[in-house]
Scaffold this motif. Structure first.
Motif, PDB file in Angstrom:
ATOM      1  N   CYS A 296       0.851  -1.201   0.000  1.00 14.85           N
ATOM      2  CA  CYS A 296       0.000   0.000   0.000  1.00 14.85           C
ATOM      3  C   CYS A 296       0.885   1.248   0.000  1.00 14.85           C
ATOM      4  O   CYS A 296       2.001   1.221   0.524  1.00 14.85           O
ATOM      5  N   GLY A 297       0.337   2.335  -0.489  1.00 12.75           N
ATOM      6  CA  GLY A 297       0.958   3.656  -0.377  1.00 12.75           C
ATOM      7  C   GLY A 297       2.375   3.686  -0.926  1.00 12.75           C
ATOM      8  O   GLY A 297       2.677   3.164  -2.006  1.00 12.75           O
ATOM      9  N   THR A 298       3.242   4.278  -0.150  1.00 14.20           N
ATOM     10  CA  THR A 298       4.643   4.414  -0.563  1.00 14.20           C
ATOM     11  C   THR A 298       5.277   3.043  -0.831  1.00 14.20           C
ATOM     12  O   THR A 298       6.058   2.889  -1.769  1.00 14.20           O
ATOM     13  N   SER A 299       4.926   2.067  -0.007  1.00 12.70           N
ATOM     14  CA  SER A 299       5.505   0.730  -0.198  1.00 12.70           C
ATOM     15  C   SER A 299       5.072   0.144  -1.545  1.00 12.70           C
ATOM     16  O   SER A 299       5.823  -0.603  -2.192  1.00 12.70           O
ATOM     17  N   ILE A 342       5.513  -5.764   0.882  1.00 16.78           N
ATOM     18  CA  ILE A 342       6.446  -4.694   1.257  1.00 16.78           C
ATOM     19  C   ILE A 342       5.713  -3.805   2.253  1.00 16.78           C
ATOM     20  O   ILE A 342       4.591  -3.357   1.994  1.00 16.78           O
ATOM     21  N   SER A 343       6.346  -3.567   3.393  1.00 14.39           N
ATOM     22  CA  SER A 343       5.679  -2.751   4.404  1.00 14.39           C
ATOM     23  C   SER A 343       6.690  -2.210   5.401  1.00 14.39           C
ATOM     24  O   SER A 343       7.540  -2.958   5.884  1.00 14.39           O
ATOM     25  N   GLN A 344       6.594  -0.938   5.669  1.00 14.15           N
ATOM     26  CA  GLN A 344       7.446  -0.373   6.727  1.00 14.15           C
ATOM     27  C   GLN A 344       7.086  -1.023   8.055  1.00 14.15           C
ATOM     28  O   GLN A 344       7.930  -1.547   8.755  1.00 14.15           O
ATOM     29  N   SER A 345       5.800  -0.960   8.394  1.00 14.50           N
ATOM     30  CA  SER A 345       5.347  -1.387   9.721  1.00 14.50           C
ATOM     31  C   SER A 345       5.197  -2.899   9.856  1.00 14.50           C
ATOM     32  O   SER A 345       5.325  -3.440  10.940  1.00 14.50           O
ATOM     33  N   THR A 348       0.255  -3.264   8.335  1.00 12.89           N
ATOM     34  CA  THR A 348      -0.791  -2.630   7.525  1.00 12.89           C
ATOM     35  C   THR A 348      -1.896  -3.653   7.225  1.00 12.89           C
ATOM     36  O   THR A 348      -1.630  -4.706   6.636  1.00 12.89           O
ATOM     37  N   ALA A 396       4.854  10.667   6.988  1.00 15.11           N
ATOM     38  CA  ALA A 396       5.289  10.548   5.588  1.00 15.11           C
ATOM     39  C   ALA A 396       6.537   9.663   5.534  1.00 15.11           C
ATOM     40  O   ALA A 396       7.561   9.968   6.128  1.00 15.11           O
ATOM     41  N   SER A 397       6.411   8.580   4.811  1.00 16.68           N
ATOM     42  CA  SER A 397       7.499   7.606   4.765  1.00 16.68           C
ATOM     43  C   SER A 397       8.650   8.121   3.903  1.00 16.68           C
ATOM     44  O   SER A 397       8.434   8.605   2.795  1.00 16.68           O
ATOM     45  N   GLN A 404      13.701   0.132   1.448  1.00 15.91           N
ATOM     46  CA  GLN A 404      12.958  -0.919   0.741  1.00 15.91           C
ATOM     47  C   GLN A 404      13.531  -1.089  -0.665  1.00 15.91           C
ATOM     48  O   GLN A 404      13.711  -2.206  -1.162  1.00 15.91           O
ATOM     49  N   LEU A 481       2.600  11.991  -3.839  1.00 15.65           N
ATOM     50  CA  LEU A 481       2.023  11.535  -2.567  1.00 15.65           C
ATOM     51  C   LEU A 481       2.643  12.304  -1.398  1.00 15.65           C
ATOM     52  O   LEU A 481       1.918  12.760  -0.489  1.00 15.65           O
ATOM     53  N   LYS A 482       3.966  12.450  -1.421  1.00 12.44           N
ATOM     54  CA  LYS A 482       4.630  13.186  -0.332  1.00 12.44           C
ATOM     55  C   LYS A 482       4.071  14.600  -0.242  1.00 12.44           C
ATOM     56  O   LYS A 482       3.749  15.077   0.837  1.00 12.44           O
ATOM     57  N   GLU A 485       0.341  14.667   1.037  1.00 16.44           N
ATOM     58  CA  GLU A 485       0.032  14.235   2.411  1.00 16.44           C
ATOM     59  C   GLU A 485       0.506  15.217   3.484  1.00 16.44           C
ATOM     60  O   GLU A 485      -0.101  15.286   4.551  1.00 16.44           O
ATOM     61  N   VAL A 602      -1.535   1.897   9.187  1.00 18.33           N
ATOM     62  CA  VAL A 602      -2.974   1.778   8.931  1.00 18.33           C
ATOM     63  C   VAL A 602      -3.395   0.350   9.250  1.00 18.33           C
ATOM     64  O   VAL A 602      -3.451  -0.511   8.376  1.00 18.33           O
TER      65      VAL A 602
HETATM   66  O1  M6R Z   1       3.684   0.412   6.901  1.00 13.88           O
HETATM   67  P1  M6R Z   1       3.399   0.320   5.428  1.00 13.88           P
HETATM   68  O2  M6R Z   1       4.625   0.513   4.600  1.00 13.88           O
HETATM   69  O3  M6R Z   1       2.681  -0.940   5.068  1.00 13.88           O
HETATM   70  O4  M6R Z   1       2.437   1.545   5.123  1.00 13.88           O
HETATM   71  C1  M6R Z   1       1.870   1.696   3.860  1.00 13.88           C
HETATM   72  C2  M6R Z   1       1.272   3.065   3.698  1.00 13.88           C
HETATM   73  O5  M6R Z   1       0.267   3.286   4.643  1.00 13.88           O
HETATM   74  C3  M6R Z   1       2.331   4.166   3.842  1.00 13.88           C
HETATM   75  O6  M6R Z   1       3.375   3.984   2.963  1.00 13.88           O
HETATM   76  C4  M6R Z   1       1.690   5.560   3.572  1.00 13.88           C
HETATM   77  O7  M6R Z   1       1.315   5.645   2.237  1.00 13.88           O
HETATM   78  C5  M6R Z   1       2.672   6.660   3.952  1.00 13.88           C
HETATM   79  N1  M6R Z   1       2.034   7.597   4.832  1.00 13.88           N
HETATM   80  C6  M6R Z   1       3.179   7.437   2.795  1.00 13.88           C
HETATM   81  O8  M6R Z   1       4.093   8.410   3.168  1.00 13.88           O
END
Ligand code: M6R
Length: 605
Positions: A296-299, A342-345, A348, A396-397, A404, A481-482, A485, A602
């Motif tokens: 999702c999103g940036t990932s 792919i996910s930061q957290s 998600t 903002a990622s 990644q 996106l950056k 947001e 999220v």
């Molecule tokens: O933790 P995740 O990488 O799964 O999150 C995905 C998106 O919610 C996240 O990248 C979101 O789009 C960021 N706020 C973008 O800066």
């Protein structure tokens, strides 16, 4: 999204609750609150302001207690207001905090109203508080265990009862919850990060678990009602992320940390190899015929860049899907697919659900590219690569994205090696490039003054268009996106070739057009697209590399990166766009780290 902290101890735990909320606040900041149990009463403090304000109120009322729960909220059901802030109380006897969404809250509310319960908020959470109360007969653990059986949807909850001192009960399904173990004290939290500095002894609860913490012990019951043991592990919680240091915002700090984050992520990696992704990876990589990326999103944008690397370098067909779309559509599964999340957290909700959906279709070769070792995604995939960006606090990622990309480039080279699609000297040359990235990113960071000058102009605009081609189209998407947001400027991104198929109609002298124009094979095509913009009076902001014929002139602003960086060029160009968005938002006076309506992770659908 929301954050939970709870504690049962033999000392004043209010500072632990407040500190936990501070650490979790970046994930949801619409409102926050605490409820503590003191002398057989429940005392609650809530605010639509930030945790700092909550702390002031707590100090003013001199609240001290050995048992309590706390919450920071990202609103789903009901507007951000004090009334909708957690903890929710039921008849002054039960206090409850909740992360997630209860899907059958309407039906439950009707039933509870018929039993005489009066609802004060618009939240789905209040339903759970009254439900627990309706089932409570002196044993909170049994009441919670019975209540969660009636819930549909996702939840992590923590509950205290007026009549049960030194006891907190938690339960989870679909949202994470951990137990922290201390000396004569136990804690509960939606993330181990909340407990950093208090304990690093953590037990992770499983789906459907109900747990009770008391000062000297904790117990867990699984979804079937059986008593189970959840192993206590020593976790390394990165506390360094919490300190802002010389920076004004976490986002700025995280942008500038990218050279370090990339170096850490690549540390000790001499050459690409399937083993970097897990013990079983060599066998799986030899078998897979295609790649499916879910994010999702940036990932997701990282996935779009990776797809081009995977096809170019490893010649492996790759599909990238937005997780929230994939999970609900009919697709054609293939067991020889490498499913990459792919996910930061790693938490998600949509990405996690998409992963589970892919597995349910028989696609069991799964890989997580993730920044959080203890996350659900890392636990639920067979293979994993941990990016070492460190805690990312800004919503903002930034550093998560570039690390990644580094991990995904390694994946493409590793698959290329297994599939024998590249000569060894090309792999060696690409690895050299990859390892040089931290220094190349530092050089882009030095362009900050030029991007601040662009930002000053952007801050006066309502809309912006971002263009890119090939590997840099996802970078245009990420740049847009950056900007939207954190600056709230409406921004859209297009592959530059699509301009004349519609978006050109939007171009006037009031529409800044950011063009990512590296010195690659598509440069001449991009220059033609830029000419189309100029012919309509559009103002161009061009990110290019040294030695291109893109020159500053009337209506054309140019920022030039050092020599073209080949396939890894997206990692550099995106850093410039991060700086543009950051400084635009700062110029506009926005809360950069906590943009309106958003949350860091999220974890609800
Ligand atoms: O933790 P995740 O990488 O799964 O999150 C995905 C998106 O919610 C996240 O990248 C979101 O789009 C960021 N706020 C973008 O800066």
């Amino acid at each position: 999204m929301c954050g939970i902290v709870g504690a049962a101890a033999k000392r004043d735990i209010v500072p632990v609750l407040v500190e936990g909320l501070r650490r979790l606040e970046y994930r949801g900041y619409d409102s926050c609150g605490v409820a503590v149990q003191i002398n057989n009463t429940l005392q609650r403090v809530r605010t639509v302001s930030r945790v700092a304000d909550l702390d002031t109120q707590i100090q003013t009322h001199a609240i001290h207690a050995d048992t309590g729960i706390a919450h920071t909220r990202w609103a789903t059901h009901g507007a951000p207001s004090t009334r909708n802030a957690h903890p929710m109380l039921s008849r002054e006897q039960i206090a409850l905090v909740h992360n997630g969404i209860i899907e059958n809250h309407d039906a439950l509310r009707v039933r509870l109203q018929a039993l005489g319960y009066v609802f004060e908020s618009q939240t789905d959470t209040e339903v759970i508080a009254h439900l627990v109360h309706s089932l409570y007969a002196g044993d909170l653990f049994s009441a919670v265990a019975a209540a969660v059986k009636q819930l549909e949807g996702a939840y992590a909850i923590a509950v205290v009862a007026r009549d049960q001192p030194q006891c907190v009960v938690g339960a989870r399904a679909g949202s994470p919850l951990v137990i922290g173990v201390g000396l004569h004290e136990h804690f509960i939290a939606s993330d181990a990060l909340a407990l950093a500095g208090t304990t690093n002894q953590i037990a992770y609860l499983d789906e459907g678990d109900v747990a009770e913490i008391l000062p000297d012990q904790f117990r867990v019951q699984n979804a079937h009602g059986d008593a189970v043991v959840r192993t206590v592990q020593t976790v390394r919680v990165d506390e360094s992320g919490a300190a802002l240091g010389p920076y004004r915002h976490y986002m700025q700090k995280e942008i500038f940390e990218q050279p370090r984050a990339l170096a850490d992520t690549l540390e000790g990696i001499e050459s690409p190899a399937p083993e970097l992704f897990g013990e079983q990876a060599p066998a799986y990589f030899a078998r897979v015929k295609q790649v499916l990326v879910l994010a999702c999103g940036t990932s997701y944008y990282a996935g779009l860049v990776a797809a081009q690397w995977l096809e170019t370098l490893a010649k492996i067909p790759t599909r990238v899907e937005i997780a929230s779309e994939y999970r609900y559509r009919e697709s054609v599964p293939d067991p020889d697919t490498l499913v990459v999340v792919i996910s930061q957290s790693g938490e998600t909700a949509d990405t996690l659900a998409a992963l589970r959906h892919a597995r349910s279709l028989g696609q069991t070769i799964t890989l997580a590219i993730c920044n959080v070792a203890s996350s659900a995604m890392v636990r639920e995939t067979q293979l994993r690569f941990l990016t070492r960006a460190g805690a990312e606090i800004g919503v903002a990622s930034t550093k998560a994205f570039t690390t990644q990309l580094a991990a995904l480039f390694l994946l493409a080279l590793s698959l290329a090696k297994v599939r024998n699609t590249l000569p060894e000297q090309t792999i060696v040359a690409q690895m050299r490039h990859l390892r040089h990235l931290p220094r190349a990113v530092s050089a882009v960071l030095a362009l900050e003054p030029q991007l601040m000058a662009w930002a000053a102009r952007f801050a006066t605009r309502q809309h912006a268009l971002f263009l890119g081609r090939g590997l840099h189209y996802p970078i245009a998407l990420e740049g847009a996106l950056k900007l939207k947001e954190i600056s709230y400027i409406h921004a859209e991104a297009y592959p530059a070739g699509e301009l004349k198929h519609g978006p050109l109609a939007l171009v006037t002298d009031a529409m800044p057009v950011v063009t990512v124009a590296p010195n690659d094979a598509l440069l001449e095509k991009v220059r033609s697209n830029m000419a189309e913009v100029r012919a309509r009076g559009g103002e161009l902001y061009v990110l290019t590399d040294a030695h291109t014929q893109v020159l500053t002139e009337e209506g054309v602003h140019v920022v030039r990166l050092a020599a073209h960086y080949g396939l890894l060029s997206p990692v550099l160009h995106v850093v410039a766009l991060q700086l543009l968005a950051y400084h635009t938002a700062v110029t506009l006076g926005h809360d950069v780290d906590k943009p309106r309506n958003l949350a860091k992770s999220v974890t609800v659908e």
